[in-house]
Design an enzyme around this catalytic site. Structure first.
Site, PDB file in Angstrom:
ATOM      1  N   LYS A  94      22.234 -19.192 -82.083  1.00 29.67           N
ATOM      2  CA  LYS A  94      21.572 -17.974 -81.567  1.00 29.67           C
ATOM      3  C   LYS A  94      20.510 -17.474 -82.556  1.00 29.67           C
ATOM      4  CE  LYS A  94      24.146 -14.971 -79.316  1.00 29.67           C
ATOM      5  NZ  LYS A  94      24.917 -13.824 -78.804  1.00 29.67           N
ATOM      6  N   LYS A 106      31.229 -15.666 -88.275  1.00 25.41           N
ATOM      7  CA  LYS A 106      32.042 -14.819 -87.388  1.00 25.41           C
ATOM      8  C   LYS A 106      33.336 -14.496 -88.109  1.00 25.41           C
ATOM      9  CE  LYS A 106      31.538 -13.183 -83.191  1.00 25.41           C
ATOM     10  NZ  LYS A 106      30.296 -12.834 -82.499  1.00 25.41           N
ATOM     11  N   ASP A 146      31.905  -6.462 -82.965  1.00 21.36           N
ATOM     12  CA  ASP A 146      32.056  -7.373 -81.827  1.00 21.36           C
ATOM     13  C   ASP A 146      33.196  -6.783 -80.993  1.00 21.36           C
ATOM     14  OD1 ASP A 146      31.005 -10.377 -81.273  1.00 21.36           O
ATOM     15  OD2 ASP A 146      33.042 -10.216 -80.550  1.00 21.36           O
ATOM     16  N   THR A 190      20.335  -5.418 -76.755  1.00 25.71           N
ATOM     17  CA  THR A 190      20.739  -6.628 -76.029  1.00 25.71           C
ATOM     18  C   THR A 190      20.243  -6.566 -74.577  1.00 25.71           C
ATOM     19  OG1 THR A 190      22.653  -6.737 -77.465  1.00 25.71           O
ATOM     20  CG2 THR A 190      22.669  -8.178 -75.551  1.00 25.71           C
TER      21      THR A 190
HETATM   22  P1  NAD Z   1      31.285  -3.928 -72.601  1.00 27.01           P
HETATM   23  O1  NAD Z   1      32.720  -3.995 -72.969  1.00 27.01           O
HETATM   24  O2  NAD Z   1      30.454  -2.773 -73.031  1.00 27.01           O
HETATM   25  O3  NAD Z   1      31.126  -4.040 -71.005  1.00 27.01           O
HETATM   26  C1  NAD Z   1      31.746  -5.037 -70.240  1.00 27.01           C
HETATM   27  C2  NAD Z   1      31.551  -4.669 -68.765  1.00 27.01           C
HETATM   28  O4  NAD Z   1      32.024  -5.725 -67.957  1.00 27.01           O
HETATM   29  C3  NAD Z   1      32.318  -3.411 -68.339  1.00 27.01           C
HETATM   30  O5  NAD Z   1      31.546  -2.651 -67.416  1.00 27.01           O
HETATM   31  C4  NAD Z   1      33.538  -3.981 -67.619  1.00 27.01           C
HETATM   32  O6  NAD Z   1      34.084  -3.085 -66.652  1.00 27.01           O
HETATM   33  C5  NAD Z   1      32.882  -5.176 -66.938  1.00 27.01           C
HETATM   34  N1  NAD Z   1      33.831  -6.200 -66.486  1.00 27.01           N
HETATM   35  C6  NAD Z   1      34.866  -6.737 -67.151  1.00 27.01           C
HETATM   36  N2  NAD Z   1      35.495  -7.609 -66.367  1.00 27.01           N
HETATM   37  C7  NAD Z   1      34.836  -7.640 -65.181  1.00 27.01           C
HETATM   38  C8  NAD Z   1      35.012  -8.326 -63.961  1.00 27.01           C
HETATM   39  N3  NAD Z   1      35.997  -9.211 -63.793  1.00 27.01           N
HETATM   40  N4  NAD Z   1      34.130  -8.086 -62.951  1.00 27.01           N
HETATM   41  C9  NAD Z   1      33.132  -7.191 -63.094  1.00 27.01           C
HETATM   42  N5  NAD Z   1      32.926  -6.504 -64.223  1.00 27.01           N
HETATM   43  C10 NAD Z   1      33.760  -6.722 -65.248  1.00 27.01           C
HETATM   44  O7  NAD Z   1      30.651  -5.308 -73.130  1.00 27.01           O
HETATM   45  P2  NAD Z   1      29.141  -5.619 -73.499  1.00 27.01           P
HETATM   46  O8  NAD Z   1      28.904  -5.263 -74.922  1.00 27.01           O
HETATM   47  O9  NAD Z   1      28.238  -5.087 -72.435  1.00 27.01           O
HETATM   48  O10 NAD Z   1      29.171  -7.231 -73.460  1.00 27.01           O
HETATM   49  C11 NAD Z   1      29.104  -7.942 -72.240  1.00 27.01           C
HETATM   50  C12 NAD Z   1      28.910  -9.414 -72.537  1.00 27.01           C
HETATM   51  O11 NAD Z   1      27.725  -9.595 -73.330  1.00 27.01           O
HETATM   52  C13 NAD Z   1      30.028 -10.090 -73.353  1.00 27.01           C
HETATM   53  O12 NAD Z   1      30.099 -11.449 -72.959  1.00 27.01           O
HETATM   54  C14 NAD Z   1      29.514  -9.999 -74.783  1.00 27.01           C
HETATM   55  O13 NAD Z   1      30.108 -10.988 -75.631  1.00 27.01           O
HETATM   56  C15 NAD Z   1      28.034 -10.273 -74.545  1.00 27.01           C
HETATM   57  N6  NAD Z   1      27.155  -9.795 -75.622  1.00 27.01           N
HETATM   58  C16 NAD Z   1      27.098  -8.479 -75.963  1.00 27.01           C
HETATM   59  C17 NAD Z   1      26.211  -8.060 -76.952  1.00 27.01           C
HETATM   60  C18 NAD Z   1      26.085  -6.606 -77.326  1.00 27.01           C
HETATM   61  O14 NAD Z   1      25.209  -6.300 -78.157  1.00 27.01           O
HETATM   62  N7  NAD Z   1      26.846  -5.703 -76.747  1.00 27.01           N
HETATM   63  C19 NAD Z   1      25.392  -9.000 -77.610  1.00 27.01           C
HETATM   64  C20 NAD Z   1      25.454 -10.335 -77.227  1.00 27.01           C
HETATM   65  C21 NAD Z   1      26.342 -10.731 -76.231  1.00 27.01           C
END
Ligand code: NAD
Length: 428
Positions: A94, A106, A146, A190
């Site tokens: 990445k 990590k 994370d 992001t």
């Molecule tokens: P978060 O915990 O803030 O939000 C997750 C969302 O997904 C919530 O709205 C939850 O209700 C929803 N969700 C969970 N299971 C679900 C399902 N089965 N169906 C529909 N919705 C569902 O997480 P985030 O920070 O937004 O991260 C989301 C993804 O992005 C993850 O894979 C994370 O690893 C990746 N990511 C996040 C970042 C960051 O900066 N936050 C950076 C890179 C990658």
């Protein structure tokens, strides 16, 4: 029945596939298939009731040829050395595809942090630093939040490290709170990074965002700002978002005939990304149980919830209008779904390019910490836009010149850059 493949084996097999495409030397591949350093340590924590509980912590440094290792710390009950190894390797790719001068790392602790009181969390977090502080630092390895960790914990970690090092060292950790060494623009980084990728992909595909509709899975940090970006920055319409309802233990899709208003939905969403569906339906939103988001008539799909959501079963429901798939989540697409995208000519912006905005602004945070001079939100986001646009273009150029799938092209760009850095440093 065959044993399920573990995350690290999956990361290694993805690497092996691209190493073959790149015709990489076997010895060089051997270096890149494994982390350079791994630490496993014990963290005894005094609990509020006076008992002592032992936790196990990890930090894996996959490859630092391009700069200090970078990557989050996960607090999750199913954390193992292998999950941390896989995530560390993915961080190397990445950072390389985003072309930021960092390697991949990590960390983690096998724990459900919601079962700990705030003082117990603080003791665990400080204990993690006490065990590993000699092996991390602004020039060695810079952790970040994370799953299961947050800016407040990063503040405690920075404080503990600074005490042990004998000097204020904000650059040891990113994702710190604003006012405590954090960067403006990190919250939206992001999701806006996803938006910049979508904008560039649409240019490439000659699609007009103002005439396009997106369907989004999730409504947490990434999805909220991807939705805001798609509507406010690109002028498009978001048909729906979805979320996991922790009370009902079910997922819901929330749509609006005129397109959702992400700012309104954000105002009725809790910190876990759960939308208040009763309030939404009073405002004319349609609430459907299940994964309806994936079958909506849309031009763009943005899975931004969890891994494995677009799979052999759900991929069949995708509407024929979809032309672009922007992977906001990590690992949302299974190999079977990838085959569907290839054969239906759907353009995929792969996860570690699409969601690289977060780590890019984390890198900006350490740069600002080093200078002890802080940028405006606009400066941070403008620089992010430039980095994402360059990263997207380098992946498309690779896909076109080598006639490969965009996911393979992103890996090829990343691995090529890491190998070059190893050569330049005389490692190989
Ligand atoms: P978060 O915990 O803030 O939000 C997750 C969302 O997904 C919530 O709205 C939850 O209700 C929803 N969700 C969970 N299971 C679900 C399902 N089965 N169906 C529909 N919705 C569902 O997480 P985030 O920070 O937004 O991260 C989301 C993804 O992005 C993850 O894979 C994370 O690893 C990746 N990511 C996040 C970042 C960051 O900066 N936050 C950076 C890179 C990658």
């Amino acid at each position: 029945m065959a044993e399920p493949i573990n995350a690290f084996q999956m990361a290694q097999s993805q690497f092996d596939h691209v190493a073959k495409l790149l015709n990489l030397d076997a010895q060089v591949s051997e270096i890149l298939r494994w982390p350079m350093r791994e630490y496993k340590f014990m963290i005894p924590v005094r609990m509020d009731n006076g008992s002592l509980r032992v936790f196990f912590g990890y930090r894996v440094q996959h490859n630092d040829a391009r700069g200090p290792n970078k990557g989050g710390i996960r607090f999750h009950p199913s954390e193992t050395l292998d999950t941390v190894r896989a995530l560390a390797m993915w961080m190397t790719w990445k950072c390389a595809v985003a072309d930021i001068p960092l390697g991949g790392g990590k960390g983690g602790v096998a724990v459900d942090p919601s079962t700990l009181s705030t003082p117990e969390q603080e003791r665990l977090v400080r204990g993690w630093i006490d065990q590993i502080w000699r092996n991390i630092g602004p020039r060695q390895d810079v952790p970040a939040p994370d799953v299961g960790t947050n800016p407040r914990m990063m503040g405690w970690m920075m404080d503990e490290y600074s005490k042990l090092a004998g000097q204020y060292t904000p650059g040891v950790i990113t994702g710190k709170p604003l006012g405590g060494g954090g960067s403006l623009g990190r919250t939206e980084a992001t999701g806006f990074g996803v938006t910049y990728n979508v904008r560039e992909a649409m240019k490439h595909l000659k699609m007009d965002p103002a005439r396009c509709v997106a369907a989004i899975q999730g409504f947490g940090n990434v999805a909220q700002y991807a939705a805001i970006g798609f509507t406010e920055l690109l002028g498009g319409k978001v048909a729906c978002v979805s979320y996991w309802d922790r009370d009902d233990r079910a997922s819901y899709t929330i749509s609006h005939p005129k397109g959702i208003n992400p700012r309104y939905l954000q105002s009725i969403t809790d910190v876990y990304g759960t939308i208040d569906k009763k309030k939404a339906s009073k405002e004319g939103y349609v609430v459907e149980e299940g994964d309806a988001w994936i079958s909506k008539e849309a031009d763009v799909l943005i899975p931004a919830a969890l891994e494995g959501q677009v799979n052999a079963e759900t991929v069949k429901k995708i509407h024929s209008r979809v032309r672009l798939m922007a992977e906001g989540a990590n690992g949302p697409t299974t190999p079977e779904a990838d085959e569907f995208f290839k054969s239906n000519n759907i353009f995929v912006v792969p996860d570690f390019l699409c969601n690289s905005g977060g780590v890019t602004v984390s890198y900006f945070e350490s740069v600002q910490n080093d200078m002890n001079f802080y940028w405006t939100r606009e400066e941070a986001l403008q620089r992010l836009d430039t980095k994402i646009t360059q990263a997207f273009n380098s992946v498309v150029a690779m896909a076109e010149s080598e006639k490969v799938y965009t996911r393979d092209a992103a890996y090829m760009v990343a691995i090529d850059r890491v190998v070059k850095a190893m050569e330049l440093r005389g490692w190989i």
